[in-house]
Design a protein around this motif. Structure first.
Motif, short mmCIF file in Angstrom:
data_model
loop_
_atom_site.label_atom_id
_atom_site.label_comp_id
_atom_site.label_asym_id
_atom_site.label_seq_id
_atom_site.Cartn_x
_atom_site.Cartn_y
_atom_site.Cartn_z
N ILE A 4 -11.18 -5.65 -3.87
CA ILE A 4 -10.36 -3.82 -2.59
C ILE A 4 -8.84 -3.64 -3.15
O ILE A 4 -9.12 -2.69 -3.53
N LEU A 8 -8.61 0.72 -3.26
CA LEU A 8 -7.57 1.09 -2.24
C LEU A 8 -6.40 1.80 -2.94
O LEU A 8 -6.64 3.06 -2.84
N LEU A 15 -7.91 0.83 4.25
CA LEU A 15 -8.98 0.35 4.91
C LEU A 15 -9.09 0.31 6.59
O LEU A 15 -8.00 0.07 7.26
N TRP A 20 -14.16 -7.97 7.61
CA TRP A 20 -14.79 -7.71 6.19
C TRP A 20 -15.05 -9.38 6.17
O TRP A 20 -14.35 -9.86 5.90
N LEU A 46 -17.47 -0.37 -0.42
CA LEU A 46 -16.82 0.34 0.06
C LEU A 46 -17.15 1.42 -1.14
O LEU A 46 -16.07 2.81 -0.41
#
Length: 226
Positions: A4, A8, A15, A20, A46
Motif C-alpha cells: 500500500i 501511494l 488513502l 482496511w 487500490l
C-alpha cells in the motif's frame, strides 16, 4: 502494508478515510503463492479505489521492492523470472487441468529455501532444460498430457531438495487413477494429480479413499485460466 505504501508513494496519493480489511482463503507457506497473491489483490483493490487503470508495470515495480514473486498477476501461464520480475514468455490460457491434491503437514520458508533450490537447479540444469523444452512444446501444441508429463519430471527432480512424503505413492498409483501427471509445490507442501479431463464421481471417491489411507484429506480443484 508495504504494498500500500509503495503504491501511494508512486502515485502521490493518500488513502481515503475508512477501514482496511483483508481476507484470504490461501494457507500460508504451503506453496500457493499466498504472499504474492495477497500483494496483487491489494494492488488491484487500490487501482479500483482510485479509479486508476490497472498498470502491470506498477505491479511489477511494487513486487520487485518487496520479494521474489510468482506470476499470479497474469491471466495466463507464463515463463517468469521470479527474482528479476520479468515475463520471459507467455504461454496462453488454453491448457488447464482438474487436480486432486493434498497439503502435507508443515510450512516452507520461501526465503530460507531459495538458496537450496537455486543450487539444485544449477546442479540439475540439463534435466531442467529438457523438462522446460518439453513443457513449452506441450503448451505450444495445446497438449495438456505433454504438460502433465513435464510437470511430473519436474516434481521428481524436486524430491531431491524438498521431498514430499506422498510423492512415491502418487507415482506408483498414477495409472490406476488415470491421472495424466503428478505435481508438487516446489516451495511448499502440496502434492497431487493432474487430470486433463474431469475425473468421474467413482474415481473421485477412490482418490479420496486413497489419500485418506495416506493420512490426508483430498482436495479437488480446477486449475488454469480457460
Amino acid at each position: 502494508m508495504e504494498a500500500i505504501r509503495l503504491f501511494l508513494d508512486h502515485y502521490g496519493l493518500s488513502l481515503p478515510p475508512g477501514d482496511w480489511r483483508t481476507h484470504s482463503e490461501l494457507p500460508v507457506g504451503v506453496g500457493m503463492a499466498s504472499s504474492t497473491a495477497d500483494i496483487v489483490a491489494t494492488l488491484r483493490c487500490l487501482f479500483r479505489v482510485f479509479s486508476l487503470p490497472y498498470d502491470m508495470d506498477v505491479v511489477l515495480g511494487v513486487l520487485a521492492d518487496i520479494e521474489r514473486a510468482d506470476s499470479v498477476f497474469l491471466d495466463e501461464f507464463a515463463l517468469y523470472l521470479s527474482g528479476r520480475h520479468r515475463v520471459v514468455r507467455r504461454l496462453g490460457p488454453d491448457v488447464g487441468f482438474h487436480t486432486a491434491y493434498v497439503t502435507e503437514p508443515g510450512t516452507v520458508d520461501t526465503a530460507a529455501v531459495t538458496p537450496l533450490l537455486l543450487d539444485h537447479y544449477r546442479r540439475r540444469g540439463e534435466e531442467y532444460q529438457r523438462c522446460l523444452t518439453d513443457l513449452v512444446k506441450g503448451f505450444d501444441s495445446g497438449d495438456p498430457a505433454a504438460v502433465a508429463r513435464a510437470a511430473t519430471v519436474s516434481a521428481a527432480l524436486s524430491q531431491e531438495v524438498l521431498p514430499k512424503a506422498t510423492f512415491d505413492s502418487l507415482q506408483a498409483h498414477r495409472e490406476r487413477f488415470g491421472a495424466d501427471g503428478v505435481f508438487v509445490a516446489h516451495t511448499g507442501c502440496l502434492a497431487g494429480y493432474l487430470f486433463a479431463s474431469r475425473p468421474c464421481a467413482e474415481v473421485k471417491s477412490e482418490l479420496s479413499a486413497f489419500f485418506h489411507s495416506l493420512g490426508h484429506q483430498c482436495t479437488f480443484a480446477q486449475g488454469g485460466y480457460g
